[in-house]
Design an enzyme around this catalytic site. Structure first.
Site, PDB file in Angstrom:
ATOM      1  N   THR A 164      63.460  32.335 -39.014  1.00 25.21           N
ATOM      2  CA  THR A 164      64.172  31.291 -38.268  1.00 25.21           C
ATOM      3  C   THR A 164      63.107  30.403 -37.627  1.00 25.21           C
ATOM      4  O   THR A 164      61.908  30.705 -37.682  1.00 25.21           O
ATOM      5  CB  THR A 164      65.071  31.892 -37.167  1.00 25.21           C
ATOM      6  OG1 THR A 164      64.233  32.447 -36.143  1.00 25.21           O
ATOM      7  CG2 THR A 164      65.989  32.977 -37.724  1.00 25.21           C
ATOM      8  N   ASP A 165      63.542  29.309 -37.012  1.00 21.44           N
ATOM      9  CA  ASP A 165      62.574  28.420 -36.364  1.00 21.44           C
ATOM     10  C   ASP A 165      61.803  29.131 -35.262  1.00 21.44           C
ATOM     11  O   ASP A 165      60.620  28.838 -35.030  1.00 21.44           O
ATOM     12  CB  ASP A 165      63.293  27.199 -35.781  1.00 21.44           C
ATOM     13  CG  ASP A 165      63.788  26.250 -36.871  1.00 21.44           C
ATOM     14  OD1 ASP A 165      63.251  26.320 -37.991  1.00 21.44           O
ATOM     15  OD2 ASP A 165      64.709  25.460 -36.592  1.00 21.44           O
ATOM     16  N   CYS A 166      62.480  30.072 -34.571  1.00 25.95           N
ATOM     17  CA  CYS A 166      61.800  30.768 -33.476  1.00 25.95           C
ATOM     18  C   CYS A 166      61.160  32.079 -33.912  1.00 25.95           C
ATOM     19  O   CYS A 166      60.382  32.673 -33.167  1.00 25.95           O
ATOM     20  CB  CYS A 166      62.762  30.996 -32.312  1.00 25.95           C
ATOM     21  SG  CYS A 166      64.348  31.697 -32.774  1.00 25.95           S
ATOM     22  N   TYR A 167      61.496  32.549 -35.117  1.00 26.07           N
ATOM     23  CA  TYR A 167      60.905  33.781 -35.655  1.00 26.07           C
ATOM     24  C   TYR A 167      60.443  33.509 -37.089  1.00 26.07           C
ATOM     25  O   TYR A 167      61.129  33.837 -38.060  1.00 26.07           O
ATOM     26  CB  TYR A 167      61.926  34.922 -35.625  1.00 26.07           C
ATOM     27  CG  TYR A 167      62.372  35.310 -34.234  1.00 26.07           C
ATOM     28  CD1 TYR A 167      61.500  35.983 -33.379  1.00 26.07           C
ATOM     29  CD2 TYR A 167      63.641  34.986 -33.768  1.00 26.07           C
ATOM     30  CE1 TYR A 167      61.885  36.331 -32.095  1.00 26.07           C
ATOM     31  CE2 TYR A 167      64.038  35.334 -32.486  1.00 26.07           C
ATOM     32  CZ  TYR A 167      63.156  36.005 -31.654  1.00 26.07           C
ATOM     33  OH  TYR A 167      63.541  36.334 -30.380  1.00 26.07           O
ATOM     34  N   PRO A 168      59.245  32.910 -37.249  1.00 22.96           N
ATOM     35  CA  PRO A 168      58.805  32.483 -38.576  1.00 22.96           C
ATOM     36  C   PRO A 168      58.245  33.583 -39.475  1.00 22.96           C
ATOM     37  O   PRO A 168      58.152  33.395 -40.696  1.00 22.96           O
ATOM     38  CB  PRO A 168      57.719  31.449 -38.256  1.00 22.96           C
ATOM     39  CG  PRO A 168      57.191  31.863 -36.920  1.00 22.96           C
ATOM     40  CD  PRO A 168      58.359  32.429 -36.185  1.00 22.96           C
TER      41      PRO A 168
END
Length: 403
Positions: free
Chosen positions: A139-143
């Protein structure tokens, strides 16, 4: 109502001053025999209990901290044992009975050792290095998609032993009447009543010394795995309505507790990974509970003897778990600990899945903590339930027919 009346606060004040009289449950038996219930209640302030055996419904809640780049770990493995990762980004729950991928779950390869969640928990508490692998979708916060590293318990943000069901109040005795060996969580049961297994510390066991949960409940401070823990709820399968004898002791499992404690404080002497042939992995845990002697009633309960603790004998070859109303009668823990019981007219050797020596070590360690002013008693915020409000599931018809 009672001739003796104490409060937990008064007992804690005596502990603080070094004046409290603390004995283990085995010692309490002799004191009551000499002093009577009232005399023992006047003399003794705390009775320590203990049990040390396999407790399959155990596990660890672990937070391993954020990596750089961050990962939302939906799948996690510790030493190739899968943990449940769908909690939050870097939280996982490791069950004691989870088995290392590739290890057998039956007796086809009896020479191979089964390694599982219980062994990982022991290794962490022993501060051994453990391989951590985590995978997740980006995700954008968990790349990050994948991480792999070696960690010890000191690298973890939190490591909490959180078990939904420990320290069963009592348990059944297992035998096998069939002509073949069977492999169960009660150990290997040989054919034709060749052995019997049991799992309780009897007169030392915590919930057998407070059979109606008068002093044990949510918030009770306990000895857990060599560290301090707490009762956080009644255990799953808590079934207090089971048949009881004149001592108030249930003849089957009955009560259980859910517990929690900081693994970083624990001692591997009291937390042992277990491998049960043909069944899988588990975890043996030392659990001890201090019983405050508030009155002569508690002196009565904490002086229970092995010969006063009954247990049903069930045939795991035919009747368990589908026909538990069929049994081979009752035995008691004095007979079980003697090494032999009589089943169906046959003398049968017995073997414990719990350690009485280990249970005594738990009770004695807890006793010393209290005497050293390192451990104080707590008043529960809510006592454990003494009745149930659920109905058991109905068995499927194909199983009722034995298919």
């Amino acid at each position: 109502m009672f001739e003796v009346n104490k409060t937990i606060e008064e007992i804690n004040e005596k502990i603080k001053k070094g004046e409290a009289v603390v004995v283990n449950a085995e010692e309490m038996i002799d004191i009551v025999e000499k002093e009577g219930f009232v005399g023992a209640a006047k003399k003794v302030d705390v009775v320590t209990t203990g049990t040390f055996g396999t407790m399959c419904s155990s596990g660890a809640l672990i937070n391993f901290g954020h990596t750089s780049p961050k990962i939302k770990a939906s799948k996690v493995w510790l030493n190739d044992v899968e943990a449940y990762g769908a909690i939050a980004a870097v939280d996982c729950y490791l069950g004691a009975t989870a088995v290392k991928e590739g290890d057998p779950l039956n007796a086809v390869h009896p020479g191979r050792f089964e390694y599982g969640g219980g062994h990982v928990i022991e290794d962490l508490i022993a501060r051994k290095p453990v391989k951590l692998i985590a995978e997740g979708y980006t995700t954008d916060c968990y790349p990050a998609k994948h991480i792999e590293m070696e960690i010890t318990i000191d690298d973890l943000r939190q490591a909490t032993l959180m078990s939904p069901r420990n320290a069963y109040q009592n348990y059944s005795v297992a035998v096998n009447s069939t002509g073949k060996t069977i492999y169960t969580y009660m150990g290997v049961l040989k054919p034709n009543f060749a052995n019997a297994t049991y799992s309780s510390s009897g007169q030392l066991s915590p919930l057998l010394n407070d059979p109606f949960y008068l002093t044990i409940g949510i918030g009770t401070r306990i000895f857990l795995g060599g560290g301090v823990g707490y009762v956080i709820y009644h255990g799953t399968q808590h079934n207090p309505d089971e048949e009881r004898n004149k001592r108030g002791v249930p003849k089957t499992g009955a009560g259980a507790i859910a517990v929690m404690g900081d693994m970083k404080q624990m001692n591997p002497d009291f937390v042992k990974g277990a491998s049960i042939l043909g069944y899988g992995a588990s975890l043996s845990i030392g659990v001890g509970i201090p019983i405050p002697i508030l009155n002569e009633e508690m002196a009565f309960f904490t002086s229970v003897r092995d010969e006063e603790i009954d247990a049903y004998i069930f045939d795991y070859g035919h009747d368990y778990p589908l026909k538990i109303d069929n049994n081979y009668g009752l035995t008691n823990y004095k007979e079980l600990r003697s090494g032999f019981i009589t089943v169906n007219g046959k003398k049968v050797p017995t073997a414990p899945l719990s350690s009485y020596v280990g249970a005594m070590k738990v009770a004695e360690t807890l006793k010393q903590w209290i005497m050293d002013k390192k451990f104080y008693l707590t008043r529960p915020s809510m006592n454990l339930p003494t009745s149930k409000d659920y109905k058991p599931l109905k068995y499927l018809k194909q199983y009722e027919k034995g298919l």
